[in-house]
Motif scaffolding. Structure first.
Motif, mmCIF file in Angstrom:
data_model
loop_
_atom_site.group_PDB
_atom_site.id
_atom_site.type_symbol
_atom_site.label_atom_id
_atom_site.label_comp_id
_atom_site.label_asym_id
_atom_site.label_seq_id
_atom_site.Cartn_x
_atom_site.Cartn_y
_atom_site.Cartn_z
ATOM 1 N N LEU A 89 -12.568 14.229 -50.306
ATOM 2 C CA LEU A 89 -11.977 14.661 -49.047
ATOM 3 C C LEU A 89 -12.996 15.381 -48.171
ATOM 4 C CD1 LEU A 89 -9.427 14.787 -47.320
ATOM 5 C CD2 LEU A 89 -8.862 16.960 -48.443
ATOM 6 N N VAL A 90 -13.903 16.126 -48.766
ATOM 7 C CA VAL A 90 -14.986 16.751 -48.002
ATOM 8 C C VAL A 90 -15.748 15.700 -47.216
ATOM 9 C CG1 VAL A 90 -17.261 17.836 -48.235
ATOM 10 C CG2 VAL A 90 -15.286 18.819 -49.421
ATOM 11 N N ASN A 91 -16.149 14.621 -47.881
ATOM 12 C CA ASN A 91 -16.953 13.595 -47.220
ATOM 13 C C ASN A 91 -16.140 12.838 -46.167
ATOM 14 O OD1 ASN A 91 -18.884 14.511 -48.943
ATOM 15 N ND2 ASN A 91 -19.102 12.621 -50.109
ATOM 16 N N MET A 92 -14.876 12.560 -46.467
ATOM 17 C CA MET A 92 -14.030 11.885 -45.472
ATOM 18 C C MET A 92 -13.856 12.753 -44.227
ATOM 19 S SD MET A 92 -11.059 10.074 -47.806
ATOM 20 C CE MET A 92 -10.255 9.311 -46.368
ATOM 21 N N THR A 93 -13.688 14.051 -44.417
ATOM 22 C CA THR A 93 -13.513 14.950 -43.281
ATOM 23 C C THR A 93 -14.784 15.041 -42.456
ATOM 24 O OG1 THR A 93 -11.920 16.218 -44.593
ATOM 25 C CG2 THR A 93 -12.782 17.276 -42.618
ATOM 26 N N ALA A 94 -15.930 15.027 -43.117
ATOM 27 C CA ALA A 94 -17.199 15.046 -42.398
ATOM 28 C C ALA A 94 -17.383 13.779 -41.569
ATOM 29 C CB ALA A 94 -18.357 15.207 -43.385
ATOM 30 N N LEU A 95 -17.011 12.628 -42.131
ATOM 31 C CA LEU A 95 -17.064 11.376 -41.371
ATOM 32 C C LEU A 95 -16.145 11.454 -40.155
ATOM 33 C CD1 LEU A 95 -16.969 8.794 -44.312
ATOM 34 C CD2 LEU A 95 -18.893 9.184 -42.767
ATOM 35 N N GLN A 96 -14.957 12.011 -40.346
ATOM 36 C CA GLN A 96 -13.999 12.166 -39.251
ATOM 37 C C GLN A 96 -14.590 13.010 -38.126
ATOM 38 O OE1 GLN A 96 -10.386 14.105 -40.497
ATOM 39 N NE2 GLN A 96 -9.559 14.232 -38.427
ATOM 40 N N ALA A 97 -15.289 14.078 -38.490
ATOM 41 C CA ALA A 97 -15.870 14.961 -37.483
ATOM 42 C C ALA A 97 -16.969 14.257 -36.692
ATOM 43 C CB ALA A 97 -16.419 16.222 -38.158
ATOM 44 N N VAL A 98 -17.823 13.508 -37.367
ATOM 45 C CA VAL A 98 -18.899 12.796 -36.673
ATOM 46 C C VAL A 98 -18.318 11.746 -35.738
ATOM 47 C CG1 VAL A 98 -20.879 11.257 -36.998
ATOM 48 C CG2 VAL A 98 -20.600 13.264 -38.463
ATOM 49 N N LEU A 99 -17.308 11.028 -36.196
ATOM 50 C CA LEU A 99 -16.665 10.030 -35.335
ATOM 51 C C LEU A 99 -16.066 10.678 -34.095
ATOM 52 C CD1 LEU A 99 -14.922 7.785 -38.019
ATOM 53 C CD2 LEU A 99 -16.619 7.020 -36.341
ATOM 54 N N ALA A 100 -15.460 11.823 -34.267
ATOM 55 C CA ALA A 100 -14.851 12.496 -33.129
ATOM 56 C C ALA A 100 -15.902 13.018 -32.155
ATOM 57 C CB ALA A 100 -13.970 13.642 -33.618
ATOM 58 N N ALA A 101 -17.020 13.503 -32.677
ATOM 59 C CA ALA A 101 -18.045 14.108 -31.827
ATOM 60 C C ALA A 101 -18.920 13.069 -31.137
ATOM 61 C CB ALA A 101 -18.917 15.055 -32.652
ATOM 62 N N ARG A 102 -19.212 11.970 -31.826
ATOM 63 C CA ARG A 102 -20.126 10.972 -31.277
ATOM 64 C C ARG A 102 -19.406 9.748 -30.737
ATOM 65 N NH1 ARG A 102 -24.210 9.824 -35.534
ATOM 66 N NH2 ARG A 102 -25.841 10.995 -34.434
ATOM 67 N N GLY A 103 -18.236 9.471 -31.265
ATOM 68 C CA GLY A 103 -17.527 8.241 -30.922
ATOM 69 C C GLY A 103 -17.873 7.099 -31.840
ATOM 70 N N SER A 104 -18.848 7.304 -32.686
ATOM 71 C CA SER A 104 -19.257 6.328 -33.692
ATOM 72 C C SER A 104 -20.009 7.083 -34.780
ATOM 73 C CB SER A 104 -20.162 5.247 -33.086
ATOM 74 O OG SER A 104 -21.397 5.822 -32.676
ATOM 75 N N LEU A 105 -20.244 6.408 -35.909
ATOM 76 C CA LEU A 105 -21.062 7.037 -36.947
ATOM 77 C C LEU A 105 -22.546 6.909 -36.638
ATOM 78 C CD1 LEU A 105 -19.200 5.883 -40.198
ATOM 79 C CD2 LEU A 105 -19.100 8.122 -39.090
ATOM 80 N N GLY A 106 -22.922 5.778 -36.040
ATOM 81 C CA GLY A 106 -24.331 5.507 -35.807
ATOM 82 C C GLY A 106 -24.976 4.778 -36.965
ATOM 83 N N PHE A 107 -24.218 4.496 -38.004
ATOM 84 C CA PHE A 107 -24.697 3.718 -39.148
ATOM 85 C C PHE A 107 -23.522 2.941 -39.710
ATOM 86 C CE2 PHE A 107 -23.508 7.946 -40.671
ATOM 87 C CZ PHE A 107 -22.702 7.684 -41.755
ATOM 88 N N ASN A 108 -23.814 1.986 -40.554
ATOM 89 C CA ASN A 108 -22.781 1.208 -41.237
ATOM 90 C C ASN A 108 -22.501 1.854 -42.592
ATOM 91 O OD1 ASN A 108 -23.056 -0.853 -39.139
ATOM 92 N ND2 ASN A 108 -24.955 -1.413 -40.189
ATOM 93 N N THR A 109 -21.287 1.695 -43.070
ATOM 94 C CA THR A 109 -20.985 2.305 -44.363
ATOM 95 C C THR A 109 -19.937 1.511 -45.132
ATOM 96 O OG1 THR A 109 -20.340 4.350 -45.486
ATOM 97 C CG2 THR A 109 -19.212 3.862 -43.421
ATOM 98 N N HIS A 110 -20.122 1.491 -46.435
ATOM 99 C CA HIS A 110 -19.122 1.021 -47.399
ATOM 100 C C HIS A 110 -18.827 2.186 -48.344
ATOM 101 C CE1 HIS A 110 -19.831 -3.141 -46.186
ATOM 102 N NE2 HIS A 110 -21.125 -2.988 -46.429
ATOM 103 N N VAL A 111 -17.595 2.329 -48.745
ATOM 104 C CA VAL A 111 -17.228 3.351 -49.723
ATOM 105 C C VAL A 111 -16.431 2.687 -50.838
ATOM 106 C CG1 VAL A 111 -16.063 5.536 -50.149
ATOM 107 C CG2 VAL A 111 -17.123 5.117 -47.919
#
Length: 461
Positions: free
Chosen positions: A133-155
């Protein structure tokens, strides 16, 4: 050029999200699933369906898989083919709840707080639901701040890590082309200490053996036969004593590493492992306690039995058994561990002791301490935290890291969000509430930085 202001905004948002009631509610929902690996009735599929909703809300596509009777979830977000691709990993299964053994009569499957200590309790909070959940929340924050992650990801999320990750290797083999990535970044295991952000780059392997010596059917009177019959307990004790010195240094040829790499020794200099709970004079000579745990091999007797210890009788036992576990770093031939032990016991005069492999084996694997991706991750955490993180060559315990390094050929960087005293695998599993916003902020900074660099900058090639 790195946008420091936007990065700080993402980190601040991440910490705010982790302090919000919605974060606690989400964590409570995860813990409420009784996902004991060993329970035939555990709602493993339901847990993954619940987690999939969270990824879908962030614009990920999700795919459910079932291999060797275990369910898996693959969540993916592909933004641009020329951007780095990061593989994430987590597991939603837990060890048994141990209901009735928790302090204050806590329900293991209910998130509870101790207001006095600031600890949050619940089975899986440290291993591994809270860390996911820590990592999911961090991804959520980056998406909200940037509008994208800026990288591709698989989990990849599995539901069998606590029983040896059955099927995980086959999933990675089956999806090898789909999972082409540049780097694994995942979170499991403990930090060196609760207040020390930590990176580890692999995991020691683990192999377990049952040693048994059977001399006869039934015990014999210790007075009438004592001194004339072999005592298998004494014999097995002598056999076990040859595995290590009286100070715990390994003596089995084929189980002892060639040495500690210079880069690993430099990274471990001055560190106190295991929350400071060490016996400084125990283990291989010439090594520090940190080197013995994170860069060397150890053998432990997990159990040893003969006769009935609860109700001993005046009889020489007919048999004795022991369970021995080897934890080992890369660099030894782990396809011949049993053969090496067999040859050693024979040479020491114990050919009658039988050896049987127990359970599954995690293989040792690690990314070099001086790998560019390791330096990148350490620099990112240092920028967020204000001080350099601890960098460990290997986790002292075992994880399926080798599946990612060998099958997918990835460098691996693990950023743990737990600490040595969290009581994982025991009653009273917990994490400090204050750790969550700090950990989410660290990961938001790392994910943000990944969206700012090229593959060449990340990997050095």
């Amino acid at each position: 050029m790195l946008d420091a202001t936007a990065r700080d905004t993402a980190i601040t948002l991440a910490r705010t999200l982790a302090e919000d009631d919605a974060f606690r509610s989400a964590l409570s929902d995860l813990i409420a699933f009784p996902t004991d690996s060993k329970s035939p009735d555990a709602p493993l599929h339901a847990y993954l369906a619940h987690v999939a909703q969270g990824f879908t809300a962030m614009g990920f596509t999700t795919q459910g898989l079932s291999v060797e009777g275990r369910p898996f979830l693959l969540a993916s977000r592909i933004e641009a083919p020329d951007r780095p691709t990061i593989l994430g990993y987590a597991h939603g299964d837990t060890v048994p709840a141990m209901t009735g053994q928790w302090a204050a009569d806590r329900d293991p499957w209910t998130l509870t707080e101790d207001a006095e200590t600031g600890r949050w309790y619940g089975r899986g909070i440290a291993d591994n639901k809270g860390q996911m959940l820590v990592n999911m929340t961090a991804l959520q924050a980056v998406l909200a701040a940037r509008g994208s992650l800026g990288f591709n990801t698989h989990v990849i999320i599995e539901m069998g890590e606590e029983i040896g990750s059955p099927g995980l290797g086959r999933v990675c083999e089956r999806l090898k082309d789909q999972l082409k990535a540049d780097l694994l970044i995942a979170s499991d295991g403990p930090r060196l200490a609760a207040d020390q952000p930590t990176i580890f780059l692999g995991a020691r392997g683990g192999a377990t053996f049952r040693l048994r010596l059977n001399r006869r059917e039934g015990g014999r009177h210790s007075g009438n036969f004592g001194g004339a019959l072999r005592n298998p307990a004494l014999e097995l004790a002598h056999a076990l004593a040859t595995i290590a010195t009286r100070n715990g240094a390994l003596q089995v040829p084929g189980w002892v590493p060639a040495g500690v790499p210079d880069a690993a020794r430099a990274a471990l200099a001055g560190l106190t492992p295991a929350g400071g709970e060490v016996d400084a004079d125990w283990g291989a000579e010439g090594l520090t306690p940190a080197e013995r745990i994170h860069a060397w091999n150890s053998a432990e007797i997990l159990a040893f039995t003969a006769g009935n210890i609860a109700q001993p009788v005046n009889a020489i036992p007919d048999q004795a058994e022991a369970v021995v576990q080897l934890r080992y770093v890369p660099g030894i031939d782990d396809t011949r561990l049993e053969q090496a032990l067999r040859a050693h016991l024979d040479a020491q005069g114990h050919p009658d002791v039988t050896i049987t492999r127990e359970g599954s084996q995690f293989r040792a694997s690690a990314t070099p301490v001086d790998h560019p991706a390791a330096r990148f991750a350490a620099a990112s955490l240092a920028r967020t935290h204000g001080a350099a993180p601890v960098v460990l060559p290997s986790l002292g315990g075992s994880l399926p890291n080798d599946i990612f390094t060998e099958i997918l050929a990835l460098p691996t960087v693990w950023v743990p969000h737990s600490y040595p005293g969290c009581s994982q695998h025991a009653p009273n599993e917990h994490l400090p509430r204050a750790l969550f916003p700090e950990a989410v902020g660290l990961m938001a900074g790392l994910y943000w930085d990944l969206g700012e660099v090229s593959r060449v900058e990340l990997l050095g090639t």
